[in-house]
Design an enzyme around this catalytic site. Structure first.
Site, short mmCIF file in Angstrom:
data_model
loop_
_atom_site.label_atom_id
_atom_site.label_comp_id
_atom_site.label_asym_id
_atom_site.label_seq_id
_atom_site.Cartn_x
_atom_site.Cartn_y
_atom_site.Cartn_z
N TRP A 142 0.87 -1.12 0.04
CA TRP A 142 0.01 0.17 -0.09
C TRP A 142 0.89 1.21 0.00
O TRP A 142 1.67 1.36 0.88
CB TRP A 142 -0.77 0.08 1.35
N ASP A 223 -0.66 -5.16 9.54
CA ASP A 223 -1.58 -4.29 9.24
C ASP A 223 -3.06 -5.00 8.90
O ASP A 223 -2.56 -5.73 7.98
CB ASP A 223 -1.04 -3.50 7.92
N LYS A 259 -13.12 -0.65 5.97
CA LYS A 259 -13.78 -1.48 4.82
C LYS A 259 -14.80 -2.56 5.67
O LYS A 259 -15.77 -2.58 5.03
CB LYS A 259 -12.73 -2.43 4.20
C1 LMR Z 1 -6.76 1.81 -1.31
O1 LMR Z 1 -5.77 1.06 -1.31
O2 LMR Z 1 -7.59 2.16 -2.38
C2 LMR Z 1 -7.54 2.11 0.06
O3 LMR Z 1 -6.95 1.50 1.13
C3 LMR Z 1 -7.77 3.60 0.24
C4 LMR Z 1 -6.73 4.33 0.64
O4 LMR Z 1 -6.67 5.11 1.72
O5 LMR Z 1 -5.64 4.04 0.25
#
Ligand code: LMR
Length: 417
Positions: A142, A223, A259
């Site tokens: 992420w 996480d 989520k």
């Molecule tokens: C995503 O990766 O689309 C979500 O977790 C939103 C975000 O905050 O990045």
């Protein structure tokens, strides 16, 4: 006397930063006037009409809160609402019977959703972690992980995670990187439904990862943002964290309720620290909690109430809890059926390549294997929005657009042949 300069913040001091890629994509999608446009960008659940879904159980909890004559808007305690944080801990650590909870070896502090939890954890480790102050992130991860750790001054490194060949886990690469990392490194692990790839280790692989982490005295930083959302089963989706806790690891968990409760903008989250079994474990955790409270106070004073109240109302009521589990099955079930639909459409079309990864991967996202050039082409030609790394948010697919998306993917893949 010469006039004061107009700004201290000239371009060389404050250069223009790029827009956040994900939120920039959301803005571009909203501005697009094409009637067939499809949003496969941000990870937020949509129903079969491509609309945001307020969970029915959240509506009920909202009713309960609004009709409570004693409800007020006083400050929450610095560590958040106890009825929320205690249930959040039980949820992720494996129930009230979790050894960490029973032995009072865990502390939990309410945060500004998962981002706030990762931040608070990173900040705490930057101040107090005496091991190797370097965090290993999966490649890819992420995007926000990189800047959160960088902002608190913890250097980042990567471990291989995604295999381009199999579009599954690069388990050998991951293991050898963990073995090669300096002892006592911080290892960030996605508890389930890895973002962005949708690829998770099996439980047997988690056990091997745990064994390496133990051998190297690495520090697990979990996480978790998709518990219950990934498989529809809350206890299946926390199996990795539970296993590490059962093994007696000292670890931390950043937990988001964005989520699995659909509470994206309400910023409900929690940060947990678990210390290993030891005669003075309770003292250790009390000291840690006292320092977390100081960090929290200086940054946000105390956390926001609304989202945590909703989640707490649900998690503390057996019948609402059961309804929540049902809502989780609705969301995960729809996503699983969209995975099947997309894969079978692509296979029907005979799109070059293999597409089993679409159904092998789990959770909100699928890493399609499309290249950046293909992603940009599909955006331009078909008005389908996905992140440049080829990640699609499965929740953006529905029975009305899955054919359209499959055909567009088919077209760009063939053009690249
Ligand atoms: C995503 O990766 O689309 C979500 O977790 C939103 C975000 O905050 O990045």
């Amino acid at each position: 006397m010469s006039p004061p300069s107009a700004t201290s913040f000239t371009t060389d001091v404050v250069p223009q930063a790029p827009e956040d890629p994900l939120f920039g994509l959301m803005r571009a999608y909203r501005a697009d006037q094409d009637p067939n446009k499809v949003d496969l960008g941000i990870g937020a659940y949509r129903d079969d009409n491509a609309k945001p879904w307020v969970l029915p159980v959240v509506k009920k909890a909202d009713e309960v809160l609004r009709s409570d004559p004693d409800l007020n808007h006083e400050y929450a305690p610095i560590a958040g609402i106890p009825s929320f944080t205690s249930k959040a801990a039980e949820l992720i650590l494996g129930g009230a019977d979790s050894p960490a909870i029973k032995e009072k070896r865990a502390t939990s502090i309410q945060t500004i959703s998962g981002t706030g939890a990762v931040h608070l954890g990173a900040l705490f480790l930057s101040r107090f972690y005496p091991g190797t102050k370097k965090v290993y992130l999966s490649n890819p991860t992420w995007a926000n992980h990189n800047q959160i750790f960088t902002n608190v001054g913890i250097p980042i490194a990567q471990y291989p995670y995604f295999s381009k060949e199999t579009k599954g886990l690069d388990f050998e690469g991951m293991k050898s990187a963990l073995l090669g990392a300096p002892d006592r490194s911080i290892i960030l692990l996605h508890a389930c439904a890895h973002n962005p790839t949708g690829v998770d280790p099996s439980l047997a692989q988690w056990k091997e990862i745990a064994a390496i982490m133990r051998q190297k005295s690495h520090f697990p930083f979990f996480d978790t943002a998709y518990q219950g959302f990934a498989s529809g089963d809350l206890s299946k989706d926390n199996a990795a964290v539970r296993y590490f806790v059962e093994q007696g690891f000292e670890l931390v968990v950043a937990q988001s309720f964005a989520k699995n409760f659909g509470l994206y903008g309400e910023r409900a989250g929690c940060f947990h620290v678990v210390t290993s079994p030891a005669p003075d474990a309770e003292n250790t955790i009390t000291r840690i909690a006292s320092q977390l409270a100081i960090l929290q106070r200086s940054e946000i004073s105390n956390p926001p109430l609304y989202g945590a109240r909703i989640a707490s109302t649900v998690m503390n009521d057996a019948s609402l809890f059961a309804e929540w589990e049902d809502n989780l099955r609705t969301m995960s079930g729809r996503i699983i059926s969209m995975r099947k639909a997309l894969r079978s459409k692509l296979e029907e079309l005979g799109t070059p390549g293999t597409w089993n990864h679409i159904t092998d991967q789990i959770g909100m996202f699928s890493f399609t294997g499309l290249t950046e050039a293909q992603v940009l082409k599909i955006r331009e030609d078909a008005h389908i929005y996905m992140t440049k790394n080829g990640r699609i948010s499965m929740a953006g697919l529905n029975t009305k657009n899955v054919d359209y998306v499959a055909k567009a993917i088919d077209k760009v893949v063939r053009e690249a042949q």
